[in-house]
Design a protein around this motif. Sequence first.
Motif: not given
Length: 808
Positions: A551-554, A558-563, A570-572, A605-607
Amino acid sequence: MAENRKIVEVNHRDVGSSQPPGGEEQGEGGEGGGGSETDAGGGLTDSKREVLEKCLNTLKHAQNDSHTLAALLLITHLCPANQLDKPTLSRIFEAVGLNLPARLLVTAISGDNTSGLPAHELLSLGTALLAALSTDPDLVSHPQLLTTIPLLLGILANGPVNQQKPGAQEQSKDDEMGSRMNVNQSTGGTSDGDSEANKESSSQESDSSPKLDKAMASDCYQVLTAVCALPRGPDQVLSRGAIPALWRAVQQNQTLSHERGLALLGCLLSGKTKDKAWSKHPSELLSLLVRLSKDFSQAKDQTKLDMCAKLVQFLPPVGVAVENEELKGVVAQVWGTLRPMMQAKLTPRQIGPILVLSACLLDLYGWELVGPPKFCCLLVNRACVEVRMGLEEPPGNDLSPELQHTLTGCYRIMEAAIEQACCLGVSQTPASPLPTSTTSLSLQQSRQVLGVLEEAFSALMYHLQQVDPSRYGDPFIFATFRSLCSWLAEETSCLKEEVTRLLPFLISYSRSHMQGEGAEQSLSDWMAEMSVREEREEAWTGKEALRYLLPALCHLSAEEGPRKVLLTLDTPALLVDFLTQCWTSLKGKSGVVSTRDPSMETACSALLNFTVTEPERVRKDPCFRSLETLLGEALPVLVYKPRLLVLAANYCTLGLMIGRLKPASPGSAEACQRRFFSSALRFLRGALDSSSSPGPVKVSQSWEESWDEVEELWRLSLQALGGCVRAQPWIAALVRQEGWLNRTLAMLSQCSALPDQHTQGALEEALCALADMCPACQREIRDVMTTMKSDKCALSSMRNLRKSVDVK
């Protein structure tokens, strides 16, 4: 036989004074200084050691049971069972094995006694032998010893000579018969003896039940406790009727029942056997809990503190008899006792058990029975203070197991507070789970709660920053990680810089467990012992860490800095690996895929966030190629699984959003691609039901229940379908071939309206793409629009589509 009995009687008289027979040995002991207890094998004098050797020699060469019994009686009087050393135990076992003690118990209980010894003496000798032999790890797991468990439980429940009362102990018939057969086969006894051993008196006879002597009770508990220490020991004891027997012993206040019996029950009600015990014996355990809670409320200060840890063991698992009014009364009573304790001045050692018990009560009924808002705030505040004091120590300071246990309880209080604090602004309905105690928090109180929670979770992040990968298998680190994830699932805007700095640890930790690099067994045991879990796993799978983080990754993706940080980690690829493992597990369950897994939907959703915001990464990263293969395999199956409609919608949307980014293929499409797009078209056309035409279109009955969750995904899929047609023109031919275009046009030309304007816009966008990219589709759309019988249908109101096909 008469001569044998005389031998037994003489030897029994000799050992009655616990002195070796014959003055010669005693004299030698005195002359030789044998009175000094220098023997390391149990502290025997030299003279007693000499007698012990003679007894062991007699035992080895005994010609009948009378000689054996005489030697054993002397041995047990010379040296208590729990003081026998291992070599002596081995020699006893070699001489008599486990056969004899079992036979002694059966003989004494059945009343078929020809040995000349009283039944009580046989029981005493049998239990003493078993207690001694159970101190050897190799012997305690022996099948012959395990078959004596029902006999020992019968002694503890009914007394030493009260085994023939009506009402057998509750245990499974198969196990009971198995125990009888095993004992009888090994001892030559009759089934009647074992049957009588397992019978208990009615409650009206409790006052007349004889009391056990302390030594026999201690020996029985020694054996049962030793068995419980085995890996499968609690199951072995539980399946042989332990709960009813020990419950009866406590109810009748039998010897050592409160000291040893409750401790043994606590062992059986901890860990993996807790659920099984409560499901088989809810009435006995609930009555025991009622008694303990009453004792707790009446206890003095120090006793009350000591009882907190005991009560935790006897609380039922979450979900068992939640609506039971008697259990609710118990929990309310315990909260009433805890409130003044929590408000008192307490040392860290004193407050720990109180906070752990509070956490377990929250697990059962949430905030419903806790008390007034002021006390709820106090409880959260004290938990947060303990967390800050415990975790804000300098790096390298090891936390004691006691402190870790306290902090784990505090985490659960904090997690419960998060759920309520984040729901305070939500409008309440009759079905709302919000308890009255927290819904009445003032705005100032709710701000205070959120403030202390933020400080506590800052301490969690500080602690996790210091964790070395070598500690990834530590259950306390998992508990800390899990608690932080519960906060991040609701709140990622606070402490954003700290959260972003912690992302390398969070991803590394999750990946490590996914790849099975942690100490999985210790974590599996911890999961089994937790009284609250969002998901009850049969065993640790390694995916649990990432499930909590998803849920946190989701939110963060969506936020540029953390993304950007997540992409460098290599989270994806980690998310694709998670989906692959979950899908493999899901389809392997009896060949039927029907169990919904919300974490798979969250991973999608995160992907999807990465797919929308990072198109270049999607085009180049090989993990998205693997994801396409997975989606092409899974969606054709999911289309026919109504219970997994939400997962199918996620897979469909994700695959189409990736497809719109792919360049046009010079040749024919791959089989995997064609299979995915065919399934996607079949899936998308099932959402709307036009059978009510010429009226408005309705959502299909099979989609109606999940429509709130999938409507946005369905519209996004239609828009992505248009993008796929523009990127890969071959898809337009497939759309016509699958009949999607024909059916959609028929529905739009016959119905008066669509469910909403957004749905109409999504369909129009897909149709415009088909008209722009495929001359055959354009002709088909134009033909339908020019031959419509009514200009008030949904199709006629699509102005952009009219322009695309040049229809006025």
